[in-house]
Design an enzyme around this catalytic site. Structure first.
Site, mmCIF file in Angstrom:
data_model
loop_
_atom_site.group_PDB
_atom_site.id
_atom_site.type_symbol
_atom_site.label_atom_id
_atom_site.label_comp_id
_atom_site.label_asym_id
_atom_site.label_seq_id
_atom_site.Cartn_x
_atom_site.Cartn_y
_atom_site.Cartn_z
ATOM 1 N N LEU A 1 0.767 -1.224 0.304
ATOM 2 C CA LEU A 1 -0.123 0.184 -0.361
ATOM 3 C C LEU A 1 0.991 1.134 -0.312
ATOM 4 O O LEU A 1 1.792 1.013 0.518
ATOM 5 C CB LEU A 1 -0.973 -0.363 1.186
ATOM 6 C CG LEU A 1 -1.953 -1.166 1.301
ATOM 7 C CD1 LEU A 1 -2.642 -0.641 2.831
ATOM 8 C CD2 LEU A 1 -2.667 -0.549 0.384
ATOM 9 N N ASP A 2 0.263 2.019 -0.521
ATOM 10 C CA ASP A 2 1.309 3.998 -0.724
ATOM 11 C C ASP A 2 1.325 3.499 0.763
ATOM 12 O O ASP A 2 0.170 3.836 1.344
ATOM 13 C CB ASP A 2 0.255 4.342 -1.890
ATOM 14 C CG ASP A 2 0.727 4.084 -3.294
ATOM 15 O OD1 ASP A 2 1.367 3.153 -3.324
ATOM 16 O OD2 ASP A 2 -0.252 4.892 -3.772
ATOM 17 N N ARG A 3 2.549 4.804 0.684
ATOM 18 C CA ARG A 3 3.005 4.937 2.336
ATOM 19 C C ARG A 3 1.026 6.438 3.192
ATOM 20 O O ARG A 3 0.852 5.923 4.254
ATOM 21 C CB ARG A 3 4.092 6.028 2.635
ATOM 22 C CG ARG A 3 4.103 7.068 3.669
ATOM 23 C CD ARG A 3 5.383 7.642 4.055
ATOM 24 N NE ARG A 3 5.402 8.334 4.639
ATOM 25 C CZ ARG A 3 6.124 9.502 5.185
ATOM 26 N NH1 ARG A 3 6.915 10.106 4.428
ATOM 27 N NH2 ARG A 3 6.690 10.181 6.570
ATOM 28 N N ARG B 1 -5.390 5.969 -8.007
ATOM 29 C CA ARG B 1 -5.362 6.961 -8.513
ATOM 30 C C ARG B 1 -4.482 8.098 -9.433
ATOM 31 O O ARG B 1 -5.532 9.028 -9.889
ATOM 32 C CB ARG B 1 -3.427 7.728 -7.232
ATOM 33 C CG ARG B 1 -4.122 7.605 -6.214
ATOM 34 C CD ARG B 1 -2.643 7.241 -5.331
ATOM 35 N NE ARG B 1 -2.120 8.163 -5.038
ATOM 36 C CZ ARG B 1 -0.766 8.907 -4.921
ATOM 37 N NH1 ARG B 1 0.222 8.093 -4.377
ATOM 38 N NH2 ARG B 1 -0.403 9.797 -4.606
#
Length: 319
Positions: free
Chosen positions: A143-145, A245
């Site tokens: 997962l992205d930060r 995104r």
């Protein structure tokens, strides 16, 4: 700064380690060694399996004897993560499920999955501090930060292989919740747009829609509508970097507080809701348990910041 210069190692591959490629095995074994160096020592024949040269894609079998040469790298002194640190202790409250094969977290926004790139702390480092007896802890996916939500960690190599196979065969379903700009059109249920990843000199990853990119697909469903925003469920069919995104932006509806692909004016409209983080949350994960074969569905509740944002948007819309 210290110099790491270990002796030659000869490693016998266990049943649990079998089936993985030699390059992935070495990357996990030689922490901090650049990929380029891994591939160089394989290509030069310095890494051998059963005394024979192999290629990077060679798949290990149980009982294989792997010769790993001394690897000389400079590495920073790392202060061990103490289990008393607030961030580590907080991870205990994030555990949604755990058994002998799996550990599933509701990852907080702002926490990286791995340390590195200027970060001394990540989920994996925290889990090693919480579970010092665990011989194996590996991320099944990332997962992205700034993305929160369900994060799946394997506690056995066999579990990791099974779950990676489910990802490859699209047998694992991930559902995210995202707050996007404007009124998402109900007929826009699928975004299929190839994505190309660029890495800047700074190391930052930027993804854009390009005919030269990899095929990518995300399914969208409207969950709730507000005055100037829409809450959508996003289910990625492929697993590209920043896919949801960029696909949301491509559809004309960037995600709230997205610092790379977002809309600053939209973010300003949301200031009254108290939101200050990316509104992208991995809400649910649906997969087959690698040991029992049972269907598992894990849901992760949204944090207080996301819930408060939606509550205030509902009030504004109702006025």
């Amino acid at each position: 700064m210290k110099i790491n210069n270990p002796a030659v190692q000869v490693i016998t591959i266990s049943d649990d380690e079998a089936g993985q490629r030699i390059d992935n095995f070495l990357l996990a074994r030689l922490k901090g060694v650049p990929k380029s160096m891994i591939y160089r020592i394989v290509r030069k024949g310095e890494v051998r399996v059963n005394k024979r040269r192999i290629k990077a894609e060679y798949k290990l079998a149980a009982g294989d004897l792997v010769r790993v040469p001394p690897v000389r790298i400079a590495e920073r002194e790392v202060v061990p993560v103490s289990a008393k640190l607030d961030k580590v202790v907080a991870l205990t409250n994030c555990i949604l499920y755990e058994d002998d094969h799996l550990l599933i977290l509701n990852k907080p926004s702002g926490t990286a999955v791995h340390g590195g790139s200027g970060l001394s702390f990540g989920v994996i480092e925290g889990l090693h501090a919480l579970r010092p007896e665990a011989r194996f802890l590996e991320l099944v996916h990332r997962l992205d930060r700034d993305t929160s939500g369900v994060l799946l960690v394997a506690k056995k190599r066999s579990a990791l292989r099974s779950l990676h196979e489910q990802l490859r065969m699209k047998g694992m379903q991930k559902d995210y919740l995202a707050l996007v700009r404007g009124q998402w059109q109900s007929h826009c249920k699928v975004v299929q747009a190839p994505l190309l990843k660029n890495i800047l000199h700074s190391g930052e990853r930027i993804v854009r829609v390009s005919s030269e990119g990899k095929s990518s697909e995300t399914r969208f469903k409207v969950e709730a509508r507000y005055e100037f925003a829409t809450l959508v469920k996003a289910s990625p069919i492929t697993g590209r970097t920043h896919q949801i995104r960029v696909h949301a932006l491509h559809a004309g509806h960037p995600i709230a507080f997205d610092d790379r692909y977002g809309d600053r004016e939209f973010d300003r409209q949301l200031l009254g809701t108290g939101l200050k983080r990316l509104f992208l949350h991995a809400a649910a994960l649906h997969f087959e348990h690698p040991a029992t074969g049972e269907t598992v569905r894990i849901e992760a509740p949204m944090d207080g910041a996301l819930r408060q944002c939606l509550q205030r948007l509902r009030r504004q819309t109702a006025q």
